[in-house]
Write an enzyme that holds these catalytic residues in place. Structure first.
Site, mmCIF file in Angstrom:
data_model
loop_
_atom_site.group_PDB
_atom_site.id
_atom_site.type_symbol
_atom_site.label_atom_id
_atom_site.label_comp_id
_atom_site.label_asym_id
_atom_site.label_seq_id
_atom_site.Cartn_x
_atom_site.Cartn_y
_atom_site.Cartn_z
ATOM 1 N N THR A 1 8.599 14.758 4.938
ATOM 2 C CA THR A 1 7.561 13.539 5.229
ATOM 3 C C THR A 1 8.144 12.334 4.644
ATOM 4 O O THR A 1 8.047 11.202 5.304
ATOM 5 C CB THR A 1 5.882 13.932 5.296
ATOM 6 O OG1 THR A 1 5.718 14.257 4.001
ATOM 7 C CG2 THR A 1 5.612 15.350 6.008
ATOM 8 N N ASN A 2 8.335 12.380 3.345
ATOM 9 C CA ASN A 2 8.536 11.194 2.713
ATOM 10 C C ASN A 2 10.010 10.877 3.150
ATOM 11 O O ASN A 2 10.255 9.415 3.397
ATOM 12 C CB ASN A 2 9.035 11.276 1.148
ATOM 13 C CG ASN A 2 7.535 11.065 0.603
ATOM 14 O OD1 ASN A 2 6.650 10.506 0.988
ATOM 15 N ND2 ASN A 2 6.920 11.998 -0.496
ATOM 16 N N ASN B 1 13.576 9.061 -8.079
ATOM 17 C CA ASN B 1 12.772 9.996 -7.755
ATOM 18 C C ASN B 1 11.220 9.688 -7.697
ATOM 19 O O ASN B 1 10.865 8.606 -8.195
ATOM 20 C CB ASN B 1 12.816 11.125 -8.581
ATOM 21 C CG ASN B 1 12.088 12.357 -8.515
ATOM 22 O OD1 ASN B 1 12.197 12.808 -7.225
ATOM 23 N ND2 ASN B 1 11.398 12.775 -9.335
ATOM 24 N N HIS C 1 7.526 11.185 -8.230
ATOM 25 C CA HIS C 1 6.877 12.300 -8.676
ATOM 26 C C HIS C 1 5.165 12.131 -8.457
ATOM 27 O O HIS C 1 4.645 10.967 -8.617
ATOM 28 C CB HIS C 1 6.969 12.415 -10.228
ATOM 29 C CG HIS C 1 6.452 13.416 -10.999
ATOM 30 N ND1 HIS C 1 7.184 14.678 -10.950
ATOM 31 C CD2 HIS C 1 5.316 13.695 -11.718
ATOM 32 C CE1 HIS C 1 6.236 15.654 -11.516
ATOM 33 N NE2 HIS C 1 5.348 15.058 -11.968
ATOM 34 N N ASP D 1 12.020 14.290 -14.860
ATOM 35 C CA ASP D 1 10.836 13.326 -15.047
ATOM 36 C C ASP D 1 10.969 12.460 -16.231
ATOM 37 O O ASP D 1 9.731 11.877 -16.623
ATOM 38 C CB ASP D 1 9.666 14.189 -14.688
ATOM 39 C CG ASP D 1 9.478 14.900 -13.563
ATOM 40 O OD1 ASP D 1 10.176 14.350 -12.376
ATOM 41 O OD2 ASP D 1 8.810 15.888 -13.453
ATOM 42 N N GLU E 1 2.567 7.741 -1.527
ATOM 43 C CA GLU E 1 3.806 8.084 -1.384
ATOM 44 C C GLU E 1 4.365 7.154 -0.233
ATOM 45 O O GLU E 1 5.162 6.677 -0.214
ATOM 46 C CB GLU E 1 4.104 9.490 -1.331
ATOM 47 C CG GLU E 1 4.232 10.189 -2.573
ATOM 48 C CD GLU E 1 4.126 11.805 -2.397
ATOM 49 O OE1 GLU E 1 4.470 12.413 -3.349
ATOM 50 O OE2 GLU E 1 4.007 12.332 -1.239
#
Length: 187
Positions: free
Chosen positions: A13-14, A101, A103, A144, A173
């Site tokens: 979806t992102n 990235n 998170h 991360d 997001e």
């Protein structure tokens, strides 16, 4: 036009949101999606937008095979959007500060190996946190721990469940990730 390569492992979806966002701009285009999951929904989403997909095995990520494919594309930015494998040092070294990235928590909290998706949302509820959010960060050799580029937070209530937390995070997001990518590409 700048080139974006997206890595994803799941539903996509992102990734699709990023593809749609940049298809309407003159800043950049998503030129390829890479996935380590041959049954990931991201494949169908990318193909629906005529974006080439590279499917690879985990061992190919660690050898030079994936790096060579990326080098042929010569992207301006590599975006991890729900990519669950640790990114290899050889690609990080080749593209310093060009890999980001997203998170689904406010780093440095709830980061590290095994901290993704519902694992994070359950931990946040179990710890009775009053807020959570997203972090967009550079990728380095540790899970991360790369420099934070952007964070957005959202309040939680006693009625929230891991599922409602996931919905709130997804909204953050979808809103912020493409905007931050755009900003980075314009710098």
């Amino acid at each position: 036009m700048k080139k974006i390569v997206v890595f994803a492992s799941g539903s996509g979806t992102n990734a699709e949101n990023i593809i749609k966002y940049f298809s309407k701009t003159k800043i950049a285009n998503v030129v390829s999606v890479f996935t380590n999951n041959a049954s990931a929904k991201v494949i169908e989403r990318a193909e629906n937008h005529q974006i080439p997909v590279e499917i690879f095995e985990k061992n190919e990520l660690l050898d030079r095979n994936v790096l060579q494919k990326i080098e042929k594309i010569d992207p301006d930015l590599i975006v991890l959007a729900g990519f669950l494998l640790k990114f290899p040092d050889n690609i990080i070294e080749k593209y310093p500060n060009k890999i980001i990235n997203i998170h689904p928590a406010l780093l440095p909290n709830y980061g590290g190996k095994g901290m993704y998706g519902m694992h994070i949302h359950r931990a946040i509820i179990n710890n009775k946190e009053k807020e959570t959010g997203i972090s967009i960060h550079y990728v380095n050799e540790h899970y991360d721990e790369g420099g934070i580029i952007f964070q957005a937070n959202v309040a939680l209530t006693d009625q929230d469940t891991p599922e409602t937390v996931a919905e709130k995070i997804h909204e953050l997001e979808q809103k912020h990730f493409p905007e931050i990518i755009s900003r980075l590409l314009e710098e």
